[in-house]
Write a protein that holds these residues in place. Structure first.
Motif, PDB file in Angstrom:
ATOM      1  N   GLU A  54       0.849  -1.177   0.000  1.00  0.00           N
ATOM      2  CA  GLU A  54       0.000   0.000   0.000  1.00  0.00           C
ATOM      3  C   GLU A  54       0.894   1.240   0.000  1.00  0.00           C
ATOM      4  OE1 GLU A  54      -2.953   1.763   3.220  1.00  0.00           O
ATOM      5  OE2 GLU A  54      -3.751  -0.034   2.258  1.00  0.00           O
ATOM      6  N   THR A  65      -4.117   6.875  -1.878  1.00  0.00           N
ATOM      7  CA  THR A  65      -3.681   5.627  -1.284  1.00  0.00           C
ATOM      8  C   THR A  65      -3.960   4.545  -2.315  1.00  0.00           C
ATOM      9  OG1 THR A  65      -4.266   6.444   0.900  1.00  0.00           O
ATOM     10  CG2 THR A  65      -3.895   4.079   0.688  1.00  0.00           C
ATOM     11  N   VAL A  67      -2.952   0.506  -3.952  1.00  0.00           N
ATOM     12  CA  VAL A  67      -2.419  -0.829  -3.695  1.00  0.00           C
ATOM     13  C   VAL A  67      -1.767  -1.306  -4.989  1.00  0.00           C
ATOM     14  CG1 VAL A  67      -3.003  -3.193  -3.050  1.00  0.00           C
ATOM     15  CG2 VAL A  67      -4.220  -1.288  -2.002  1.00  0.00           C
ATOM     16  N   ARG A  69      -0.842  -3.612  -7.795  1.00  0.00           N
ATOM     17  CA  ARG A  69      -1.452  -4.823  -8.361  1.00  0.00           C
ATOM     18  C   ARG A  69      -0.516  -5.549  -9.321  1.00  0.00           C
ATOM     19  NH1 ARG A  69      -4.449  -6.217  -4.725  1.00  0.00           N
ATOM     20  NH2 ARG A  69      -6.126  -4.797  -4.203  1.00  0.00           N
ATOM     21  N   GLU A  86      -4.419  -0.076  -7.840  1.00  0.00           N
ATOM     22  CA  GLU A  86      -5.847   0.098  -7.563  1.00  0.00           C
ATOM     23  C   GLU A  86      -5.961   1.089  -6.415  1.00  0.00           C
ATOM     24  OE1 GLU A  86      -9.529  -2.457  -5.695  1.00  0.00           O
ATOM     25  OE2 GLU A  86      -7.871  -3.524  -6.627  1.00  0.00           O
ATOM     26  N   GLU A  87      -6.705   2.147  -6.623  1.00  0.00           N
ATOM     27  CA  GLU A  87      -6.889   3.152  -5.577  1.00  0.00           C
ATOM     28  C   GLU A  87      -7.967   2.681  -4.604  1.00  0.00           C
ATOM     29  OE1 GLU A  87      -7.339   7.966  -5.049  1.00  0.00           O
ATOM     30  OE2 GLU A  87      -7.543   7.081  -7.035  1.00  0.00           O
ATOM     31  N   THR A  88      -7.714   2.870  -3.316  1.00  0.00           N
ATOM     32  CA  THR A  88      -8.686   2.433  -2.306  1.00  0.00           C
ATOM     33  C   THR A  88      -9.931   3.315  -2.371  1.00  0.00           C
ATOM     34  OG1 THR A  88      -7.735   3.843  -0.598  1.00  0.00           O
ATOM     35  CG2 THR A  88      -6.860   1.602  -0.778  1.00  0.00           C
ATOM     36  N   GLN A  90     -11.674   4.584   0.064  1.00  0.00           N
ATOM     37  CA  GLN A  90     -11.578   5.687   1.016  1.00  0.00           C
ATOM     38  C   GLN A  90     -10.771   6.836   0.413  1.00  0.00           C
ATOM     39  OE1 GLN A  90     -10.466   2.576   1.737  1.00  0.00           O
ATOM     40  NE2 GLN A  90     -11.870   1.770   3.272  1.00  0.00           N
ATOM     41  N   SER A  91      -9.684   6.514  -0.269  1.00  0.00           N
ATOM     42  CA  SER A  91      -8.835   7.519  -0.884  1.00  0.00           C
ATOM     43  C   SER A  91      -9.595   8.255  -1.985  1.00  0.00           C
ATOM     44  CB  SER A  91      -7.588   6.856  -1.466  1.00  0.00           C
ATOM     45  OG  SER A  91      -6.858   7.749  -2.263  1.00  0.00           O
TER      46      SER A  91
END
Length: 132
Positions: A54, A65, A67, A69, A86-88, A90-91
């Protein structure tokens, strides 16, 4: 997309390949400036990201934020670059909210214009003031 050298790639090169920065030099400067955190810690440009890591990336007013991949050391088109991370959720929500606030002017500093001569003297007095 995965080639034999893509199992080990430098973080600055990955950020450039994922199109977060236009050049590797900008990616390196951002990492050294503390704008990129890996697993919650500051890192070096030579750090090797792994799939599942992350990353917190600050670019201007935006803070993403993501992740990891996939790994790639080759810069390709934007649709392919977006498959590397991949963007979270929440972000994504936080970025959209911050953009809406900036557009509404909630975060901007509202002033009445330039300070007058009297106000400039008061500011200078406060800057030079040294308590005993």
């Amino acid at each position: 997309m995965a080639e034999k050298d893509d199992d080990k790639v430098r973080l600055d090169k990955w950020l450039w390949a994922a199109r977060f920065f236009k050049t590797r030099a900008l990616a390196k400067a951002a990492i050294e400036g503390g704008k990129v955190h890996c697993r919650g810690e500051r890192c070096k440009p030579s750090k090797e990201p792994k799939v599942g890591d992350e990353l917190l990336i600050r670019i201007g007013f935006d803070e993403r934020t993501v992740v990891v991949r996939a790994l790639s050391a080759v810069r390709r088109g934007a649709p392919e670059a977006q498959t590397l991370y991949e963007e979270t959720p929440q972000s994504l929500a936080a970025r959209e909210e911050a953009a809406a606030q900036r557009k509404a002017g909630a975060l901007g500093l509202q002033t009445d214009g330039r300070p007058s001569k009297k106000q400039r003297r008061q500011i200078q007095y406060l800057r030079d003031y040294k308590p005993d």
